[in-house]
Scaffold this active site. Structure first.
Site, mmCIF file in Angstrom:
data_model
loop_
_atom_site.group_PDB
_atom_site.id
_atom_site.type_symbol
_atom_site.label_atom_id
_atom_site.label_comp_id
_atom_site.label_asym_id
_atom_site.label_seq_id
_atom_site.Cartn_x
_atom_site.Cartn_y
_atom_site.Cartn_z
ATOM 1 N N ARG A 78 0.861 -1.184 0.000
ATOM 2 C CA ARG A 78 0.000 0.000 0.000
ATOM 3 C C ARG A 78 0.894 1.230 0.000
ATOM 4 O O ARG A 78 1.917 1.259 0.697
ATOM 5 C CB ARG A 78 -0.891 0.036 1.250
ATOM 6 C CG ARG A 78 -2.066 -0.925 1.233
ATOM 7 C CD ARG A 78 -3.121 -0.534 0.185
ATOM 8 N NE ARG A 78 -4.264 -1.434 0.181
ATOM 9 C CZ ARG A 78 -4.408 -2.496 -0.625
ATOM 10 N NH1 ARG A 78 -3.479 -2.799 -1.508
ATOM 11 N NH2 ARG A 78 -5.500 -3.244 -0.563
ATOM 12 N N GLU A 83 -4.128 6.798 -5.206
ATOM 13 C CA GLU A 83 -4.375 6.203 -6.530
ATOM 14 C C GLU A 83 -5.699 6.706 -7.089
ATOM 15 O O GLU A 83 -6.642 6.880 -6.326
ATOM 16 C CB GLU A 83 -4.390 4.670 -6.390
ATOM 17 C CG GLU A 83 -3.024 4.136 -5.992
ATOM 18 C CD GLU A 83 -3.060 2.646 -5.645
ATOM 19 O OE1 GLU A 83 -4.080 1.979 -5.895
ATOM 20 O OE2 GLU A 83 -2.070 2.160 -5.106
ATOM 21 N N HIS A 102 -1.140 -0.413 -10.061
ATOM 22 C CA HIS A 102 -1.708 -1.352 -9.091
ATOM 23 C C HIS A 102 -2.250 -2.610 -9.779
ATOM 24 O O HIS A 102 -3.453 -2.896 -9.762
ATOM 25 C CB HIS A 102 -2.819 -0.669 -8.261
ATOM 26 C CG HIS A 102 -3.133 -1.387 -6.982
ATOM 27 N ND1 HIS A 102 -3.560 -0.737 -5.851
ATOM 28 C CD2 HIS A 102 -3.081 -2.703 -6.664
ATOM 29 C CE1 HIS A 102 -3.774 -1.618 -4.885
ATOM 30 N NE2 HIS A 102 -3.494 -2.824 -5.362
HETATM 31 C C1 8YV Z 1 -6.793 -5.539 -5.710
HETATM 32 C C2 8YV Z 1 -5.229 -5.487 -3.721
HETATM 33 O O1 8YV Z 1 -6.440 -4.930 -6.897
HETATM 34 O O2 8YV Z 1 -6.018 -7.463 -2.770
HETATM 35 C C3 8YV Z 1 -5.585 -6.350 -2.581
HETATM 36 O O3 8YV Z 1 -5.442 -5.886 -1.438
HETATM 37 O O4 8YV Z 1 -4.672 -4.442 -3.550
HETATM 38 C C4 8YV Z 1 -5.507 -5.948 -5.101
HETATM 39 O O5 8YV Z 1 -5.448 -7.311 -5.186
HETATM 40 C C5 8YV Z 1 -7.691 -4.622 -5.002
HETATM 41 O O6 8YV Z 1 -8.035 -5.001 -3.726
HETATM 42 C C6 8YV Z 1 -8.982 -4.508 -5.783
HETATM 43 O O7 8YV Z 1 -9.624 -3.380 -5.416
#
Ligand code: 8YV
Length: 314
Positions: free
Chosen positions: A234, A263, A281
């Site tokens: 993150r 983002e 991402h």
């Molecule tokens: C996804 C992510 O793109 O799983 C996570 O925490 O950051 C990614 O796999 C995201 O959650 C989708 O919104």
């Protein structure tokens, strides 16, 4: 499914949103704040399950506008946008999608590390710009195999990254909230200690308040002009302003970033740097993994609607 009613919070994978609408008659929370307030006043009490993603989440304010909510079902492993403490207080369960994305996110970390150190993306741009015949060979870059790699966060994804890089002959150390009992890697008591002994620092820790700014200005300074930072976790875990400044001043060798603090905004000052790789991402973004995440999201929803329990609670 009894008196259950499902609410979609924020954009979701189109096929998941479609299934929610068609098979679960889910409502979609309006985007605009005026419409949203009106919608929640009229219908807030209907919903027992909210389906969301790490991008949006359910905060405490939204939770209190959904007084009969029993579960927040999160598409994604990271759930830092959902207020888990507020959920606990209210007796609301929260689920995520662990394990199914571990391999793809670890692949991304390794790919990003190789791209950043070897500058493959920048080399590709060099070829496409017609520079090879004009400017000659591409400048030399940094070796990946046998480097010293520090991992912040030795959870499922951190371990999968460590296993992959061990096969590259990398010497792995890590920092984690707690030392991991069965880990074969050297433990560092702080991010600063970790940074002082590695060539590459990889961030694989969960987001949220407990990890905010863990990779601070001081940690970046400790990595130094020969050090690299890779972040697939993150944006909030890193002091992004300090990172950008260090990169612009040449106080860090390079960075590979799949995640950012705000983002989809990415610091444009980085666009011209060939020692920086910027991804939108995409860590878990393969057809296979996203399908598995979708299936697990729906398993959690079904389980909650039928039995009141979640398959993968956080
Ligand atoms: C996804 C992510 O793109 O799983 C996570 O925490 O950051 C990614 O796999 C995201 O959650 C989708 O919104």
């Amino acid at each position: 499914m009894g008196n259950h009613s499902v609410l979609q919070v924020g954009p979701l994978k189109p096929s998941l949103a479609h299934t929610l609408a068609v098979d679960y008659a889910a409502a979609v929370l309006p985007d605009s704040s005026a419409e949203r307030a009106d919608f929640l006043t009229r219908r807030g009490a209907e919903f027992t399950a909210a389906v969301t993603s790490g991008r949006t989440g359910v905060d405490a304010a939204l939770m209190s506008a959904l007084p009969n909510l029993g579960a927040v079902i999160n598409f994604g492993v990271g759930y830092d946008t959902t207020d888990v403490d507020a959920a606990k207080t209210r007796g609301v369960g929260v689920s995520n999608t662990p394990d199914v994305l571990t391999d793809c996110v670890a692949d991304t970390a390794v790919g990003l590390m190789i791209d950043t150190l070897r500058q493959f993306s920048a080399s590709d741009r060099y070829v496409r710009a017609g520079r090879w015949p004009v400017d000659g060979n591409y400048p030399l870059t940094r070796q990946v195999s046998n480097t010293r790699v520090g991992i912040i966060g030795l959870g499922r994804i951190g371990k999968a990254i460590a296993e992959r890089l061990s096969a590259f002959g990398c010497v792995i150390s890590y920092h984690n909230r707690r030392e991991v009992a069965d880990a074969r890697y050297t433990y560092a008591a702080s991010p600063l200690d970790l940074a002082s002994n590695v060539d590459v620092l990889i961030v694989a820790a969960a987001g949220g308040e407990s990890t905010r700014g863990l990779v601070s200005k001081e940690v970046i300074a400790e990595l130094g002009p020969r050090g690299y930072l890779i972040n697939i976790a993150r944006g909030s875990v890193v002091d992004q302003d300090a990172l950008v400044e260090a990169l612009l001043d040449g106080r860090l060798a390079g960075a590979g970033l799949d995640v950012f603090t705000d983002e989809p905004k990415v610091p444009e000052e980085l666009f011209d740097l060939s020692n920086v790789v910027l991804l939108p991402h995409v860590g878990s973004g393969t057809e296979q993994t996203r399908a598995a995440m979708e299936a697990l999201t729906l398993r959690n929803l079904d389980s909650f609607l039928k039995t009141g329990t979640l398959v993968t609670p956080v």
